[in-house]
Design a protein around this motif. Structure first.
Motif, PDB file in Angstrom:
ATOM      1  N   GLY A  40      22.500  41.236  18.459  1.00  0.00           N
ATOM      2  CA  GLY A  40      21.147  41.520  18.797  1.00  0.00           C
ATOM      3  C   GLY A  40      20.697  40.789  20.238  1.00  0.00           C
ATOM      4  N   GLY A  41      21.596  40.426  20.952  1.00  0.00           N
ATOM      5  CA  GLY A  41      21.291  39.786  22.351  1.00  0.00           C
ATOM      6  C   GLY A  41      22.657  39.736  23.256  1.00  0.00           C
ATOM      7  N   ASP A  42      22.405  39.094  24.331  1.00  0.00           N
ATOM      8  CA  ASP A  42      23.709  38.950  25.238  1.00  0.00           C
ATOM      9  C   ASP A  42      24.130  37.835  25.158  1.00  0.00           C
ATOM     10  OD1 ASP A  42      23.011  41.310  26.641  1.00  0.00           O
ATOM     11  OD2 ASP A  42      21.939  40.409  28.422  1.00  0.00           O
ATOM     12  N   PRO A  43      25.584  37.921  25.354  1.00  0.00           N
ATOM     13  CA  PRO A  43      26.522  36.733  25.062  1.00  0.00           C
ATOM     14  C   PRO A  43      26.227  35.574  26.198  1.00  0.00           C
ATOM     15  CG  PRO A  43      27.817  38.337  25.696  1.00  0.00           C
ATOM     16  CD  PRO A  43      26.296  38.966  25.613  1.00  0.00           C
ATOM     17  N   VAL A  44      26.906  34.483  26.443  1.00  0.00           N
ATOM     18  CA  VAL A  44      26.532  33.624  27.228  1.00  0.00           C
ATOM     19  C   VAL A  44      27.255  33.984  28.566  1.00  0.00           C
ATOM     20  CG1 VAL A  44      27.072  31.089  27.789  1.00  0.00           C
ATOM     21  CG2 VAL A  44      26.461  31.643  25.566  1.00  0.00           C
ATOM     22  N   ARG A  45      26.857  33.683  29.873  1.00  0.00           N
ATOM     23  CA  ARG A  45      27.663  33.985  31.058  1.00  0.00           C
ATOM     24  C   ARG A  45      28.180  32.768  31.717  1.00  0.00           C
ATOM     25  NH1 ARG A  45      24.264  38.717  33.930  1.00  0.00           N
ATOM     26  NH2 ARG A  45      26.391  39.293  34.577  1.00  0.00           N
ATOM     27  N   VAL A  46      29.021  32.770  32.623  1.00  0.00           N
ATOM     28  CA  VAL A  46      29.489  31.645  33.084  1.00  0.00           C
ATOM     29  C   VAL A  46      30.047  32.207  34.844  1.00  0.00           C
ATOM     30  CG1 VAL A  46      31.926  31.947  32.338  1.00  0.00           C
ATOM     31  CG2 VAL A  46      31.048  29.623  33.286  1.00  0.00           C
ATOM     32  N   TRP A  47      30.137  31.469  35.615  1.00  0.00           N
ATOM     33  CA  TRP A  47      30.474  31.955  37.105  1.00  0.00           C
ATOM     34  C   TRP A  47      31.965  31.706  36.963  1.00  0.00           C
ATOM     35  CZ3 TRP A  47      27.981  34.640  40.624  1.00  0.00           C
ATOM     36  CH2 TRP A  47      26.683  34.723  40.631  1.00  0.00           C
ATOM     37  N   ALA A  48      32.710  32.584  37.370  1.00  0.00           N
ATOM     38  CA  ALA A  48      34.087  32.270  37.612  1.00  0.00           C
ATOM     39  C   ALA A  48      34.689  33.358  38.748  1.00  0.00           C
ATOM     40  CB  ALA A  48      34.741  32.827  36.121  1.00  0.00           C
ATOM     41  N   ARG A  49      35.884  32.637  39.098  1.00  0.00           N
ATOM     42  CA  ARG A  49      36.471  33.455  40.380  1.00  0.00           C
ATOM     43  C   ARG A  49      37.064  34.795  39.828  1.00  0.00           C
ATOM     44  NH1 ARG A  49      37.134  30.056  45.479  1.00  0.00           N
ATOM     45  NH2 ARG A  49      38.354  32.048  46.056  1.00  0.00           N
ATOM     46  N   HIS A  50      37.070  35.732  40.550  1.00  0.00           N
ATOM     47  CA  HIS A  50      37.580  37.115  40.199  1.00  0.00           C
ATOM     48  C   HIS A  50      39.233  36.852  40.264  1.00  0.00           C
ATOM     49  CE1 HIS A  50      38.970  41.307  40.261  1.00  0.00           C
ATOM     50  NE2 HIS A  50      37.580  41.650  39.599  1.00  0.00           N
ATOM     51  N   ARG A  51      39.898  37.478  39.374  1.00  0.00           N
ATOM     52  CA  ARG A  51      41.492  37.312  39.387  1.00  0.00           C
ATOM     53  C   ARG A  51      42.105  37.855  40.681  1.00  0.00           C
ATOM     54  NH1 ARG A  51      43.668  36.944  33.705  1.00  0.00           N
ATOM     55  NH2 ARG A  51      41.766  36.299  32.563  1.00  0.00           N
ATOM     56  N   THR A  52      41.509  38.902  41.254  1.00  0.00           N
ATOM     57  CA  THR A  52      42.388  39.572  42.227  1.00  0.00           C
ATOM     58  C   THR A  52      41.508  39.180  43.684  1.00  0.00           C
ATOM     59  OG1 THR A  52      41.417  41.428  41.577  1.00  0.00           O
ATOM     60  CG2 THR A  52      43.601  41.198  41.064  1.00  0.00           C
ATOM     61  N   THR A  53      40.454  39.448  43.651  1.00  0.00           N
ATOM     62  CA  THR A  53      39.603  39.231  44.958  1.00  0.00           C
ATOM     63  C   THR A  53      39.234  37.955  45.330  1.00  0.00           C
ATOM     64  OG1 THR A  53      37.441  39.617  43.607  1.00  0.00           O
ATOM     65  CG2 THR A  53      38.692  41.763  44.638  1.00  0.00           C
ATOM     66  N   GLY A  54      39.140  36.727  44.211  1.00  0.00           N
ATOM     67  CA  GLY A  54      38.727  35.528  44.513  1.00  0.00           C
ATOM     68  C   GLY A  54      37.392  35.444  44.763  1.00  0.00           C
ATOM     69  N   LYS A  55      36.269  36.428  44.849  1.00  0.00           N
ATOM     70  CA  LYS A  55      35.141  36.371  44.812  1.00  0.00           C
ATOM     71  C   LYS A  55      34.460  35.562  43.369  1.00  0.00           C
ATOM     72  CE  LYS A  55      34.327  40.134  47.894  1.00  0.00           C
ATOM     73  NZ  LYS A  55      33.597  41.504  48.051  1.00  0.00           N
ATOM     74  N   TRP A  56      33.292  34.992  43.526  1.00  0.00           N
ATOM     75  CA  TRP A  56      32.703  34.314  42.314  1.00  0.00           C
ATOM     76  C   TRP A  56      31.713  35.678  41.940  1.00  0.00           C
ATOM     77  CZ3 TRP A  56      33.801  29.895  40.376  1.00  0.00           C
ATOM     78  CH2 TRP A  56      34.445  28.868  40.964  1.00  0.00           C
TER      79      TRP A  56
END
Length: 128
Positions: free
Chosen positions: A76-92
C-alpha cells in the motif's frame, strides 16, 4: 608547467567526485549501510543473483517498475529509497531497495515478460 596544470585539474576533479560521493552517502544514511550489509537489496542485485545481470539497462529498469507496482499492491505504499551510483553511467540515482525475501521481487520476475525465464530459477534458489 603543462604537466602540473593537468595534475592540478585531475586532483580537483577527484576531490569533487569524493565530496559528491560522501554527500550522497550521508543523505542516504542507515539505508546505505543496510544495502552494503545485504539486509536490503536493489533490483539490479536481485537480477545478478538470479542470472539476469546481463540484461540491458532498459530491461532492468522495467523489471524494477514491475517490482514497485507489485510492492505497492501488497504493502500500500512506496518502498524505501537510497542514493546509489548507476552501474553503467556512474551517475547518482535514487533507487528503491527491498527486503531480500520480499514477495514483490518474485512477482516482478513473473509479471515482466523479459524476466519470466528467471522466475523458475529464482523460486528454486529461494526455496533451497
Amino acid at each position: 608547467m603543462l604537466a602540473t596544470a593537468k595534475l592540478r585539474t585531475r586532483t580537483k576533479g577527484a576531490a569533487r567526485t569524493a565530496v559528491k560521493a560522501l554527500y550522497y552517502r550521508c543523505i542516504s544514511g542507515i539505508v546505505a549501510v543496510l544495502v552494503d550489509q545485504g539486509r536490503l537489496v536493489r533490483t539490479g542485485d536481485v537480477l545478478d543473483r538470479f542470472g539476469g545481470g546481463d540484461l540491458p539497462d532498459g530491461q532492468q529498469s522495467w523489471y524494477g517498475r514491475h517490482v514497485v507496482k507489485a510492492y505497492r499492491k501488497v504493502h500500500g505504499g512506496d518502498p524505501v529509497r537510497v542514493w546509489a551510483r548507476h552501474r553503467t553511467t556512474g551517475k547518482w540515482v535514487h533507487v528503491y531497495v527491498y527486503n531480500p525475501a520480499d514477495p514483490a521481487l518474485l512477482a516482478g520476475l513473473h509479471n515482466y515478460k523479459a524476466t519470466r525465464h528467471l522466475a523458475d530459477r529464482a523460486a528454486y534458489l529461494t526455496a533451497a
